[in-house]
Design a protein around this motif. Structure first.
Motif, PDB file in Angstrom:
ATOM      1  N   LEU A 172       0.777  -1.213   0.138  1.00 16.77           N
ATOM      2  CA  LEU A 172       0.021  -0.058  -0.021  1.00 16.77           C
ATOM      3  C   LEU A 172       0.904   1.215  -0.049  1.00 16.77           C
ATOM      4  O   LEU A 172       0.301   2.441   0.151  1.00 16.77           O
ATOM      5  CB  LEU A 172      -0.917  -0.011   1.132  1.00 16.77           C
ATOM      6  N   LEU A 173       2.190   1.213   0.037  1.00 16.61           N
ATOM      7  CA  LEU A 173       3.002   2.232   0.023  1.00 16.61           C
ATOM      8  C   LEU A 173       3.395   2.491  -1.452  1.00 16.61           C
ATOM      9  O   LEU A 173       4.295   2.105  -1.985  1.00 16.61           O
ATOM     10  CB  LEU A 173       4.440   2.029   0.812  1.00 16.61           C
ATOM     11  N   SER A 174       2.341   3.588  -1.954  1.00 16.21           N
ATOM     12  CA  SER A 174       2.313   3.723  -3.599  1.00 16.21           C
ATOM     13  C   SER A 174       3.739   4.489  -3.795  1.00 16.21           C
ATOM     14  O   SER A 174       4.292   5.251  -3.069  1.00 16.21           O
ATOM     15  CB  SER A 174       1.025   4.545  -3.707  1.00 16.21           C
ATOM     16  N   LYS A 175       3.904   4.704  -5.137  1.00 12.42           N
ATOM     17  CA  LYS A 175       4.753   5.584  -5.627  1.00 12.42           C
ATOM     18  C   LYS A 175       4.554   7.229  -5.407  1.00 12.42           C
ATOM     19  O   LYS A 175       5.294   7.607  -5.132  1.00 12.42           O
ATOM     20  CB  LYS A 175       4.718   5.554  -7.006  1.00 12.42           C
ATOM     21  N   GLN A 176       3.080   7.478  -5.326  1.00 13.66           N
ATOM     22  CA  GLN A 176       2.813   8.780  -5.096  1.00 13.66           C
ATOM     23  C   GLN A 176       3.257   8.999  -3.589  1.00 13.66           C
ATOM     24  O   GLN A 176       3.535  10.068  -3.325  1.00 13.66           O
ATOM     25  CB  GLN A 176       1.132   8.927  -5.422  1.00 13.66           C
ATOM     26  N   CYS A 177       2.826   8.282  -2.617  1.00 16.68           N
ATOM     27  CA  CYS A 177       3.164   8.236  -1.313  1.00 16.68           C
ATOM     28  C   CYS A 177       4.733   8.429  -1.062  1.00 16.68           C
ATOM     29  O   CYS A 177       5.197   9.263  -0.551  1.00 16.68           O
ATOM     30  CB  CYS A 177       2.468   7.052  -0.481  1.00 16.68           C
ATOM     31  N   ARG A 178       5.528   7.631  -1.787  1.00 12.86           N
ATOM     32  CA  ARG A 178       6.838   7.826  -1.688  1.00 12.86           C
ATOM     33  C   ARG A 178       7.319   9.327  -2.131  1.00 12.86           C
ATOM     34  O   ARG A 178       8.239   9.879  -1.709  1.00 12.86           O
ATOM     35  CB  ARG A 178       7.648   6.569  -2.540  1.00 12.86           C
ATOM     36  N   LYS A 179       6.886   9.664  -3.108  1.00 17.77           N
ATOM     37  CA  LYS A 179       7.030  11.085  -3.521  1.00 17.77           C
ATOM     38  C   LYS A 179       6.885  12.063  -2.675  1.00 17.77           C
ATOM     39  O   LYS A 179       7.830  13.123  -2.544  1.00 17.77           O
ATOM     40  CB  LYS A 179       6.524  11.204  -5.088  1.00 17.77           C
ATOM     41  N   ARG A 180       5.730  12.090  -1.956  1.00 20.59           N
ATOM     42  CA  ARG A 180       5.446  12.799  -1.072  1.00 20.59           C
ATOM     43  C   ARG A 180       6.290  13.076   0.150  1.00 20.59           C
ATOM     44  O   ARG A 180       6.681  13.856   0.638  1.00 20.59           O
ATOM     45  CB  ARG A 180       3.964  12.751  -0.569  1.00 20.59           C
ATOM     46  N   ILE A 181       6.501  11.680   0.545  1.00 19.93           N
ATOM     47  CA  ILE A 181       7.707  11.527   1.765  1.00 19.93           C
ATOM     48  C   ILE A 181       8.966  12.107   1.368  1.00 19.93           C
ATOM     49  O   ILE A 181       9.539  12.847   2.291  1.00 19.93           O
ATOM     50  CB  ILE A 181       7.721  10.017   2.109  1.00 19.93           C
ATOM     51  N   SER A 182       9.239  11.799   0.146  1.00 18.94           N
ATOM     52  CA  SER A 182      10.648  12.638  -0.350  1.00 18.94           C
ATOM     53  C   SER A 182      10.541  13.997  -0.341  1.00 18.94           C
ATOM     54  O   SER A 182      11.594  14.677   0.030  1.00 18.94           O
ATOM     55  CB  SER A 182      10.906  11.892  -1.726  1.00 18.94           C
ATOM     56  N   LYS A 183       9.534  14.788  -0.782  1.00 16.54           N
ATOM     57  CA  LYS A 183       9.393  15.878  -0.985  1.00 16.54           C
ATOM     58  C   LYS A 183       9.331  16.653   0.435  1.00 16.54           C
ATOM     59  O   LYS A 183       9.739  17.874   0.789  1.00 16.54           O
ATOM     60  CB  LYS A 183       8.130  16.311  -1.668  1.00 16.54           C
ATOM     61  N   LYS A 184       8.930  15.844   1.310  1.00 12.81           N
ATOM     62  CA  LYS A 184       8.912  16.259   2.877  1.00 12.81           C
ATOM     63  C   LYS A 184      10.269  16.238   3.598  1.00 12.81           C
ATOM     64  O   LYS A 184      10.326  16.698   4.470  1.00 12.81           O
ATOM     65  CB  LYS A 184       7.686  15.723   3.721  1.00 12.81           C
ATOM     66  N   GLY A 185      10.857  15.558   2.940  1.00 14.46           N
ATOM     67  CA  GLY A 185      12.453  15.206   3.258  1.00 14.46           C
ATOM     68  C   GLY A 185      12.780  14.421   4.230  1.00 14.46           C
ATOM     69  O   GLY A 185      13.852  14.400   4.924  1.00 14.46           O
ATOM     70  N   ASP A 186      11.924  13.503   4.408  1.00 11.60           N
ATOM     71  CA  ASP A 186      12.006  12.503   5.351  1.00 11.60           C
ATOM     72  C   ASP A 186      12.023  10.849   4.933  1.00 11.60           C
ATOM     73  O   ASP A 186      11.242  10.073   5.206  1.00 11.60           O
ATOM     74  CB  ASP A 186      11.088  12.524   6.675  1.00 11.60           C
ATOM     75  N   PRO A 187      12.739  10.654   3.754  1.00  7.86           N
ATOM     76  CA  PRO A 187      12.621   9.329   3.172  1.00  7.86           C
ATOM     77  C   PRO A 187      13.194   7.978   4.244  1.00  7.86           C
ATOM     78  O   PRO A 187      12.845   7.035   4.101  1.00  7.86           O
ATOM     79  CB  PRO A 187      13.347   9.378   1.857  1.00  7.86           C
ATOM     80  N   SER A 188      14.024   8.422   5.212  1.00  7.28           N
ATOM     81  CA  SER A 188      14.797   7.562   6.105  1.00  7.28           C
ATOM     82  C   SER A 188      13.385   6.900   6.917  1.00  7.28           C
ATOM     83  O   SER A 188      13.502   5.767   7.624  1.00  7.28           O
ATOM     84  CB  SER A 188      15.592   8.227   7.045  1.00  7.28           C
ATOM     85  N   ARG A 189      12.055   7.504   6.890  1.00 12.54           N
ATOM     86  CA  ARG A 189      10.909   6.982   7.621  1.00 12.54           C
ATOM     87  C   ARG A 189      10.437   5.480   7.209  1.00 12.54           C
ATOM     88  O   ARG A 189       9.868   4.833   7.683  1.00 12.54           O
ATOM     89  CB  ARG A 189       9.649   7.825   7.897  1.00 12.54           C
ATOM     90  N   ILE A 190      10.949   5.295   5.786  1.00 16.76           N
ATOM     91  CA  ILE A 190      10.546   4.047   5.094  1.00 16.76           C
ATOM     92  C   ILE A 190      11.779   3.120   5.552  1.00 16.76           C
ATOM     93  O   ILE A 190      12.636   3.280   5.072  1.00 16.76           O
ATOM     94  CB  ILE A 190      10.458   4.187   3.625  1.00 16.76           C
ATOM     95  N   LEU A 191      11.370   2.060   6.401  1.00 16.28           N
ATOM     96  CA  LEU A 191      12.082   0.994   6.647  1.00 16.28           C
ATOM     97  C   LEU A 191      12.457   0.041   5.748  1.00 16.28           C
ATOM     98  O   LEU A 191      11.473  -0.347   5.235  1.00 16.28           O
ATOM     99  CB  LEU A 191      11.865   0.463   8.051  1.00 16.28           C
ATOM    100  N   LYS A 192      13.835  -0.633   5.675  1.00 17.86           N
ATOM    101  CA  LYS A 192      13.950  -1.431   4.930  1.00 17.86           C
ATOM    102  C   LYS A 192      14.579  -2.657   5.443  1.00 17.86           C
ATOM    103  O   LYS A 192      16.010  -2.783   5.230  1.00 17.86           O
ATOM    104  CB  LYS A 192      14.848  -1.036   3.725  1.00 17.86           C
ATOM    105  N   PRO A 193      13.967  -3.378   6.191  1.00 17.46           N
ATOM    106  CA  PRO A 193      14.858  -4.521   6.940  1.00 17.46           C
ATOM    107  C   PRO A 193      15.303  -5.431   6.057  1.00 17.46           C
ATOM    108  O   PRO A 193      15.125  -5.893   4.923  1.00 17.46           O
ATOM    109  CB  PRO A 193      13.429  -5.082   7.512  1.00 17.46           C
ATOM    110  N   THR A 194      16.361  -6.058   6.535  1.00 20.29           N
ATOM    111  CA  THR A 194      17.256  -7.228   5.995  1.00 20.29           C
ATOM    112  C   THR A 194      16.876  -8.464   6.795  1.00 20.29           C
ATOM    113  O   THR A 194      16.720  -8.320   8.050  1.00 20.29           O
ATOM    114  CB  THR A 194      18.674  -6.882   5.804  1.00 20.29           C
ATOM    115  N   VAL A 195      16.860  -9.421   6.349  1.00 14.42           N
ATOM    116  CA  VAL A 195      16.594 -10.850   7.177  1.00 14.42           C
ATOM    117  C   VAL A 195      17.975 -11.383   7.519  1.00 14.42           C
ATOM    118  O   VAL A 195      18.690 -11.504   6.467  1.00 14.42           O
ATOM    119  CB  VAL A 195      15.938 -11.809   6.415  1.00 14.42           C
ATOM    120  N   VAL A 196      18.077 -11.488   8.794  1.00 13.15           N
ATOM    121  CA  VAL A 196      19.172 -12.029   9.509  1.00 13.15           C
ATOM    122  C   VAL A 196      18.796 -13.470  10.327  1.00 13.15           C
ATOM    123  O   VAL A 196      18.035 -12.977  11.552  1.00 13.15           O
ATOM    124  CB  VAL A 196      20.021 -11.127  10.313  1.00 13.15           C
TER     125      VAL A 196
END
Length: 185
Positions: free
Chosen positions: A141-165
């Motif tokens: 549900l995290l659309s391209k449009q939502c990702r663009k909005r988050i980037s414009k607001k300057g906080d793309p680090s709030r999107i977590l990218k877990p790695t499996v360990v």
């Protein structure tokens, strides 16, 4: 986005987010109830820094709340005080470090709600505020449009990218405190 704002207002109306915690009982690690039985286990850890982005922030209370694996918020009423069951709180140590053992929440497709962790800060001077929720990169549900909005607001680090360990989703998320956020009452 309006749905998320409405959800947050509802959470606050339950008294969620107004964590009246006994700080001396907290340590820098917490485990969300049910962690052992949930799918998509997650370890989220990092360092909380003062607003300069360099100095570790000690004795800061960090609280998270989340939906269960199905996207539902389970609320309990204890003595007239409502709280989210899937929640936890820590107090940063002298080096500003924290760790939560939780799981990736589900999203509620009925309300088009993304997978997210709601995050609340209580600084050492008792100033309390929310920070933008943590989202998950793999969320359908995290659309391209939502990702663009988050980037414009300057906080793309709030999107977590877990790695499996070793079967555990792991993510490092540092947090910088800011006085520019609106304090909670």
């Amino acid at each position: 986005m309006k749905t998320l704002n409405l959800l947050f207002v509802l959470l606050l109306s339950f008294g969620v987010g107004s964590h009246n915690l006994i700080a001396q009982d907290l340590i820098n690690t917490d485990t969300i109830p049910g962690f052992d039985s949930k799918p998509n286990k997650l370890k989220i850890s990092g360092v909380v820094y003062e607003s300069d982005g360099v100095t570790p922030a000690k004795n800061v209370i960090l609280s998270i709340e989340q939906a269960d694996e199905h996207g539902n918020f389970n609320v309990v009423d204890e003595n007239g005080k409502k709280s989210v069951i899937n929640s936890g709180s820590i107090k940063t140590d002298d080096s500003g470090m924290y760790t939560f053992y939780t799981y990736i929440p589900g999203n509620d497709r009925r309300f088009n709600m993304q997978q997210q962790l709601f995050v609340f800060i209580t600084e050492a001077d008792n100033t309390s505020y929310e920070i933008p929720s943590f989202l998950f990169d793999a969320d359908p549900l995290l659309s391209k449009q939502c990702r663009k909005r988050i980037s414009k607001k300057g906080d793309p680090s709030r999107i977590l990218k877990p790695t499996v360990v070793d079967g555990l989703n792991v993510v490092q998320k540092d947090i910088i405190l800011t006085s520019s956020l609106e304090a909670l009452n």
